[in-house]
Design a protein around this motif. Sequence first.
Motif, PDB file in Angstrom:
ATOM      1  N   VAL A   1      -7.530  35.558  55.911  1.00 51.35           N
ATOM      2  CA  VAL A   1      -6.127  35.474  55.510  1.00 51.35           C
ATOM      3  C   VAL A   1      -5.734  34.023  55.310  1.00 51.35           C
ATOM      4  O   VAL A   1      -6.000  33.174  56.157  1.00 51.35           O
ATOM      5  CB  VAL A   1      -5.208  36.122  56.566  1.00 51.35           C
ATOM      6  CG1 VAL A   1      -3.752  36.017  56.131  1.00 51.35           C
ATOM      7  CG2 VAL A   1      -5.578  37.574  56.783  1.00 51.35           C
ATOM      8  N   ALA A   2      -5.123  33.738  54.177  1.00 47.95           N
ATOM      9  CA  ALA A   2      -4.588  32.405  53.897  1.00 47.95           C
ATOM     10  C   ALA A   2      -3.080  32.517  53.764  1.00 47.95           C
ATOM     11  O   ALA A   2      -2.564  33.510  53.230  1.00 47.95           O
ATOM     12  CB  ALA A   2      -5.193  31.842  52.618  1.00 47.95           C
ATOM     13  N   THR A   3      -2.369  31.511  54.248  1.00 46.19           N
ATOM     14  CA  THR A   3      -0.914  31.539  54.244  1.00 46.19           C
ATOM     15  C   THR A   3      -0.355  30.344  53.489  1.00 46.19           C
ATOM     16  O   THR A   3      -0.804  29.215  53.681  1.00 46.19           O
ATOM     17  CB  THR A   3      -0.359  31.530  55.679  1.00 46.19           C
ATOM     18  OG1 THR A   3      -0.905  32.627  56.400  1.00 46.19           O
ATOM     19  CG2 THR A   3       1.154  31.647  55.674  1.00 46.19           C
ATOM     20  N   LEU A   4       0.620  30.608  52.630  1.00 43.22           N
ATOM     21  CA  LEU A   4       1.349  29.559  51.932  1.00 43.22           C
ATOM     22  C   LEU A   4       2.776  29.533  52.468  1.00 43.22           C
ATOM     23  O   LEU A   4       3.485  30.540  52.415  1.00 43.22           O
ATOM     24  CB  LEU A   4       1.366  29.813  50.423  1.00 43.22           C
ATOM     25  CG  LEU A   4       0.155  29.344  49.607  1.00 43.22           C
ATOM     26  CD1 LEU A   4       0.304  29.809  48.162  1.00 43.22           C
ATOM     27  CD2 LEU A   4       0.034  27.832  49.661  1.00 43.22           C
TER      28      LEU A   4
ATOM     29  N   VAL B   1       3.944  33.395  51.903  1.00 45.28           N
ATOM     30  CA  VAL B   1       3.060  34.388  51.280  1.00 45.28           C
ATOM     31  C   VAL B   1       1.741  34.410  52.043  1.00 45.28           C
ATOM     32  O   VAL B   1       1.152  33.361  52.317  1.00 45.28           O
ATOM     33  CB  VAL B   1       2.798  34.062  49.799  1.00 45.28           C
ATOM     34  CG1 VAL B   1       1.860  35.085  49.182  1.00 45.28           C
ATOM     35  CG2 VAL B   1       4.104  34.009  49.026  1.00 45.28           C
ATOM     36  N   GLU B   2       1.295  35.615  52.372  1.00 47.26           N
ATOM     37  CA  GLU B   2       0.013  35.790  53.041  1.00 47.26           C
ATOM     38  C   GLU B   2      -0.944  36.501  52.088  1.00 47.26           C
ATOM     39  O   GLU B   2      -0.605  37.538  51.528  1.00 47.26           O
ATOM     40  CB  GLU B   2       0.183  36.609  54.328  1.00 47.26           C
ATOM     41  CG  GLU B   2       1.076  35.929  55.354  1.00 47.26           C
ATOM     42  CD  GLU B   2       1.529  36.865  56.441  1.00 47.26           C
ATOM     43  OE1 GLU B   2       1.304  38.080  56.287  1.00 47.26           O
ATOM     44  OE2 GLU B   2       2.114  36.394  57.423  1.00 47.26           O
ATOM     45  N   VAL B   3      -2.115  35.934  51.889  1.00 47.38           N
ATOM     46  CA  VAL B   3      -3.101  36.495  50.973  1.00 47.38           C
ATOM     47  C   VAL B   3      -4.308  36.954  51.775  1.00 47.38           C
ATOM     48  O   VAL B   3      -4.991  36.140  52.407  1.00 47.38           O
ATOM     49  CB  VAL B   3      -3.524  35.462  49.916  1.00 47.38           C
ATOM     50  CG1 VAL B   3      -4.559  36.080  48.970  1.00 47.38           C
ATOM     51  CG2 VAL B   3      -2.317  34.976  49.130  1.00 47.38           C
ATOM     52  N   LEU B   4      -4.544  38.257  51.767  1.00 42.88           N
ATOM     53  CA  LEU B   4      -5.702  38.843  52.436  1.00 42.88           C
ATOM     54  C   LEU B   4      -6.800  38.997  51.399  1.00 42.88           C
ATOM     55  O   LEU B   4      -6.664  39.759  50.444  1.00 42.88           O
ATOM     56  CB  LEU B   4      -5.328  40.194  53.039  1.00 42.88           C
ATOM     57  CG  LEU B   4      -6.332  40.851  53.987  1.00 42.88           C
ATOM     58  CD1 LEU B   4      -5.595  41.800  54.939  1.00 42.88           C
ATOM     59  CD2 LEU B   4      -7.394  41.622  53.233  1.00 42.88           C
ATOM     60  N   ARG B   5      -7.882  38.248  51.580  1.00 44.33           N
ATOM     61  CA  ARG B   5      -8.984  38.251  50.619  1.00 44.33           C
ATOM     62  C   ARG B   5     -10.091  39.177  51.114  1.00 44.33           C
ATOM     63  O   ARG B   5     -10.734  38.909  52.121  1.00 44.33           O
ATOM     64  CB  ARG B   5      -9.503  36.827  50.428  1.00 44.33           C
ATOM     65  CG  ARG B   5      -8.516  35.916  49.731  1.00 44.33           C
ATOM     66  CD  ARG B   5      -8.899  34.469  49.833  1.00 44.33           C
ATOM     67  NE  ARG B   5      -8.846  33.987  51.211  1.00 44.33           N
ATOM     68  CZ  ARG B   5      -8.819  32.688  51.538  1.00 44.33           C
ATOM     69  NH1 ARG B   5      -8.841  31.777  50.582  1.00 44.33           N
ATOM     70  NH2 ARG B   5      -8.772  32.315  52.794  1.00 44.33           N
ATOM     71  N   GLY B   6     -10.274  40.268  50.387  1.00 43.85           N
ATOM     72  CA  GLY B   6     -11.285  41.240  50.779  1.00 43.85           C
ATOM     73  C   GLY B   6     -10.705  42.638  50.873  1.00 43.85           C
ATOM     74  O   GLY B   6      -9.487  42.843  50.787  1.00 43.85           O
TER      75      GLY B   6
ATOM     76  N   VAL C   1      -4.943  41.815  49.256  1.00 42.36           N
ATOM     77  CA  VAL C   1      -3.502  42.063  49.338  1.00 42.36           C
ATOM     78  C   VAL C   1      -2.756  40.742  49.245  1.00 42.36           C
ATOM     79  O   VAL C   1      -3.162  39.739  49.852  1.00 42.36           O
ATOM     80  CB  VAL C   1      -3.134  42.764  50.661  1.00 42.36           C
ATOM     81  CG1 VAL C   1      -1.630  42.959  50.767  1.00 42.36           C
ATOM     82  CG2 VAL C   1      -3.848  44.100  50.773  1.00 42.36           C
ATOM     83  N   ILE C   2      -1.685  40.732  48.482  1.00 43.83           N
ATOM     84  CA  ILE C   2      -0.758  39.601  48.457  1.00 43.83           C
ATOM     85  C   ILE C   2       0.540  40.083  49.093  1.00 43.83           C
ATOM     86  O   ILE C   2       1.224  40.948  48.546  1.00 43.83           O
ATOM     87  CB  ILE C   2      -0.517  39.106  47.024  1.00 43.83           C
ATOM     88  CG1 ILE C   2      -1.807  38.511  46.462  1.00 43.83           C
ATOM     89  CG2 ILE C   2       0.592  38.058  46.996  1.00 43.83           C
ATOM     90  CD1 ILE C   2      -1.691  38.024  45.047  1.00 43.83           C
ATOM     91  N   ASN C   3       0.859  39.544  50.251  1.00 41.55           N
ATOM     92  CA  ASN C   3       2.010  39.978  51.033  1.00 41.55           C
ATOM     93  C   ASN C   3       3.096  38.906  50.939  1.00 41.55           C
ATOM     94  O   ASN C   3       2.956  37.821  51.526  1.00 41.55           O
ATOM     95  CB  ASN C   3       1.597  40.208  52.485  1.00 41.55           C
ATOM     96  CG  ASN C   3       2.641  40.973  53.269  1.00 41.55           C
ATOM     97  OD1 ASN C   3       3.607  41.479  52.718  1.00 41.55           O
ATOM     98  ND2 ASN C   3       2.464  41.038  54.574  1.00 41.55           N
ATOM     99  N   ILE C   4       4.164  39.199  50.219  1.00 39.95           N
ATOM    100  CA  ILE C   4       5.261  38.251  50.019  1.00 39.95           C
ATOM    101  C   ILE C   4       6.380  38.602  50.997  1.00 39.95           C
ATOM    102  O   ILE C   4       6.896  39.720  50.979  1.00 39.95           O
ATOM    103  CB  ILE C   4       5.763  38.312  48.561  1.00 39.95           C
ATOM    104  CG1 ILE C   4       4.601  38.015  47.601  1.00 39.95           C
ATOM    105  CG2 ILE C   4       6.909  37.335  48.339  1.00 39.95           C
ATOM    106  CD1 ILE C   4       4.892  38.357  46.165  1.00 39.95           C
ATOM    107  N   LEU C   5       6.743  37.649  51.840  1.00 41.27           N
ATOM    108  CA  LEU C   5       7.677  37.915  52.926  1.00 41.27           C
ATOM    109  C   LEU C   5       8.930  37.060  52.804  1.00 41.27           C
ATOM    110  O   LEU C   5       8.864  35.863  52.506  1.00 41.27           O
ATOM    111  CB  LEU C   5       7.011  37.654  54.276  1.00 41.27           C
ATOM    112  CG  LEU C   5       5.790  38.536  54.575  1.00 41.27           C
ATOM    113  CD1 LEU C   5       5.024  38.009  55.769  1.00 41.27           C
ATOM    114  CD2 LEU C   5       6.224  39.972  54.809  1.00 41.27           C
TER     115      LEU C   5
END
Length: 333
Positions: free
Chosen positions: A111-114, A189-194, A208-212
């Motif tokens: 998970v990467a977070t912006l 924004v949290e990006v779940l890669r996989g 998943v791209i999770n926009i919060l």
Amino acid sequence: TYASPLAEITGKITDAETNSGLPGATVAIPDLRKSAITDENGEFKLKNLPSRGKFLVQISYVGYQAITRVVDFASSEPLNFVLRQSVIEGREVVITGSPSSSDNRKNSTSVATLSREQLQSHPSTNLMDAISRLPGVAQITTGPAISKPVIRGLSYNRVVTLNNGVKQQGQQWGDEHGIEIDQYSADHVEVLRGPASLMYGSDALGGVINILDGLPASEGTLKGEFLTNYATNNGLTGNSLMLQGNENGFIYKIRGTYKNAYSYKTPSEYVPNSGFNESNFQGQIGLNKKWGYAHLDASSFRNNIGFYEPVRNENGQLVDDDGNVFSDSQNKD
């Protein structure tokens, strides 16, 4: 039978080296959608909380390493947190892939977070354009206003986009459909890669791209925000105004955004009818009480984009359907 009393949590945020209080630090409980700001002495108070239960609490301050702790609300002892100065302000809370907030160090997925600051510090024409700078993430674009997410080579109906838990599926279909979300409204924004199909369905094969959205304002506060940006190439102007408040647990928030751009220019010429305009109006009302929270959100997003099938005359100039060369005034209309 009597209702359980309201829990009230107090505490202090201090510097690890000087032991002095840190004013303006943020104390947040993501699962309860509650937050508080420390006063001039570094002290904080959170009201209208459940009288029992264990919840993850996040503490953050500019220039310091953010920390997370699981706190038992049944305890009446004040909470004291110590922050250490750090050039890297890591965000440890990750909501993607779990029903409740969790520490990123305990998450088995990539998970990467912006953060909001990262999203705003890089020039971009839309939200996906800003996210695509992450490793393993790219975009399919057919113009300044249209961008589709690509995670590790997979896109369209192999990537799920969430906006505050609601699936956004418009970008999965036609080539001229991008993510229909206001880029100014995202807090992080949290990006779940996989693969994440067990949690989000078969269309989450790529990720998943999770926009919060951000947490509601602290109790008893009223705050606003005005954001603006300008791009020289296509005259892009973007403006967004937000107002939110919290009165004894009654929260409200409104935002209005408008963006406009004319045709963009290559090193040799303008690309006719490649301009766009975008508007978004959204609002939120709700209650934050001891039993939890209930929020009602509504939004209206509109995007008008130009289309052009390139046609050139014998001199190599781009022309319209009648064979007329586009003028600068037309390209900037």
